[in-house]
Design an enzyme around this catalytic site. Structure first.
Site, PDB file in Angstrom:
ATOM      1  N   HIS A 158      -9.493   1.073   5.132  1.00  0.00           N
ATOM      2  CA  HIS A 158      -8.219   1.281   5.836  1.00  0.00           C
ATOM      3  C   HIS A 158      -8.463   2.231   7.013  1.00  0.00           C
ATOM      4  O   HIS A 158      -9.259   3.163   6.914  1.00  0.00           O
ATOM      5  CB  HIS A 158      -7.183   1.863   4.871  1.00  0.00           C
ATOM      6  N   SER A 174       3.674  -2.158  10.314  1.00  0.00           N
ATOM      7  CA  SER A 174       5.119  -2.229  10.568  1.00  0.00           C
ATOM      8  C   SER A 174       5.751  -3.544  10.124  1.00  0.00           C
ATOM      9  O   SER A 174       6.693  -4.023  10.753  1.00  0.00           O
ATOM     10  CB  SER A 174       5.419  -1.952  12.050  1.00  0.00           C
ATOM     11  N   GLY A 231       2.936   2.140  10.905  1.00  0.00           N
ATOM     12  CA  GLY A 231       3.963   3.175  10.820  1.00  0.00           C
ATOM     13  C   GLY A 231       4.685   3.462  12.129  1.00  0.00           C
ATOM     14  O   GLY A 231       5.453   4.418  12.220  1.00  0.00           O
ATOM     15  N   ASN A 253       0.876  -1.180   0.000  1.00  0.00           N
ATOM     16  CA  ASN A 253       0.000   0.000   0.000  1.00  0.00           C
ATOM     17  C   ASN A 253       0.908   1.223   0.000  1.00  0.00           C
ATOM     18  O   ASN A 253       1.521   1.532   1.023  1.00  0.00           O
ATOM     19  CB  ASN A 253      -0.887  -0.044   1.252  1.00  0.00           C
ATOM     20  N   GLU A 308      -5.092  -4.901  10.644  1.00  0.00           N
ATOM     21  CA  GLU A 308      -4.082  -3.864  10.825  1.00  0.00           C
ATOM     22  C   GLU A 308      -4.377  -3.102  12.134  1.00  0.00           C
ATOM     23  O   GLU A 308      -5.204  -2.185  12.138  1.00  0.00           O
ATOM     24  CB  GLU A 308      -4.113  -2.870   9.658  1.00  0.00           C
TER      25      GLU A 308
HETATM   26  P1  13P Z   1       3.256   0.350   7.580  1.00  0.00           P
HETATM   27  O1  13P Z   1       3.716  -0.935   6.967  1.00  0.00           O
HETATM   28  O2  13P Z   1       3.981   1.558   7.030  1.00  0.00           O
HETATM   29  O3  13P Z   1       3.197   0.289   9.067  1.00  0.00           O
HETATM   30  O4  13P Z   1       1.728   0.577   7.076  1.00  0.00           O
HETATM   31  C1  13P Z   1       0.837  -0.471   7.212  1.00  0.00           C
HETATM   32  C2  13P Z   1      -0.402  -0.119   6.471  1.00  0.00           C
HETATM   33  O5  13P Z   1      -1.167   0.740   6.865  1.00  0.00           O
HETATM   34  C3  13P Z   1      -0.666  -0.841   5.204  1.00  0.00           C
HETATM   35  O6  13P Z   1      -1.967  -0.638   4.745  1.00  0.00           O
END
Ligand code: 13P
Length: 259
Positions: free
Chosen positions: A97, A212, A173, A11, A167
């Site tokens: 999301h 992450s 992040g 993504n 998620e």
């Molecule tokens: P990160 O891998 O940057 O933590 O983001 C995860 C995410 O939101 C994917 O949709």
């Protein structure tokens, strides 16, 4: 009975200009030379979708959108419909999301309407669910994702492809991830909710983990019970990192040897 195939999806969120297409091409070329065990997808910003789909046409990487409107067309300034994504070459679309649930006020009902529109347009929706830090600390992760699954899925016609991504909002992040036991518990709860909803067809729905995921932790995350793949944010922007995560899903079988 259809079994679920492992899936690794990038993504790109609101990242990527035309210069970034070389990273997508590099992933496609690497996978062509070295097939992966997983289905691989990249979801760039809408502005790059058509160009990425053309650049990767005929290769092993599927392309997808990051959101769509629930209506097929109309007076919705700034929005993009599922049919438009499909027309631009998308095969997948990320829906619900947490950055859209929190930032754009999307409810479970909104997400369910978008999932219906995506299926109608022939796209495979990747429906995202996940608890906030406060909900996690209160021990509510299973209850929250179960409620989100129940509310975010419309009637799913037989034979349609669907994926779910767990998620945890606080893991996105942040460099933080839940423990393996916590991830396994939530994935089992999602699988149970899908079974109640879809019956036997639920077995074909891959449940991805996202938050992450990086080259260093991918192998551990991908071997947790009930984890059928990964939805990757930051680490999907660079071909080298994304390929390391894809390789962690294991080697593939050459296309002509697949049953
Ligand atoms: P990160 O891998 O940057 O933590 O983001 C995860 C995410 O939101 C994917 O949709």
């Amino acid at each position: 009975m259809k079994q679920c195939v492992k899936m690794i999806v990038g993504n790109w969120k609101m990242n990527g200009l035309a210069s970034g297409l070389s990273e997508a091409r590099a992933v496609s070329e690497a996978l062509t030379a070295e097939p992966a065990a997983a289905t691989v997808g990249l979801c760039p910003p809408t502005t790059l979708l058509d160009r990425m789909a053309r650049a990767l046409d005929g290769g092993p990487v599927q392309v997808g959108g990051q959101d769509c409107h629930a209506e097929a067309s109309g007076a919705f300034t700034g929005s993009v419909s599922a049919a438009m994504l499909a027309d631009a070459g998308a095969r997948l679309v990320i829906l619900g999301h947490s950055e859209r649930r929190a930032g754009c006020g999307e409810t479970d009902a909104d997400v369910a309407a978008k999932v219906g529109a995506a299926l109608q347009a022939g796209l495979e929706p990747i429906v995202c669910v996940g608890e906030t830090l406060a909900e996690h600390e209160a021990g509510e992760a299973v209850a929250v994702v179960t409620r989100q699954i129940e509310g975010s899925l419309p009637e799913i016609p037989a034979g349609k492809d669907l994926a779910v991504a767990y998620e945890p909002v606080w893991a996105i992040g942040s460099g933080l991830t839940p423990t393996s036991d916590q991830i396994a518990e939530v994935h089992a709860a999602i699988r149970a909710a899908l079974s109640r909803r879809l019956g036997e067809a639920a077995t074909a729905v891959p449940i991805l983990y996202g938050g992450s995921v990086n080259p260093a932790n991918a192998a551990d995350l991908l071997t947790i019970d009930g984890v059928d793949g990964a939805l990757v944010g930051g680490a999907s922007l660079k071909a080298e990192d994304f390929m390391a995560i894809i390789r962690a899903a294991g080697p593939g079988v050459a296309a002509d040897a697949q049953g």
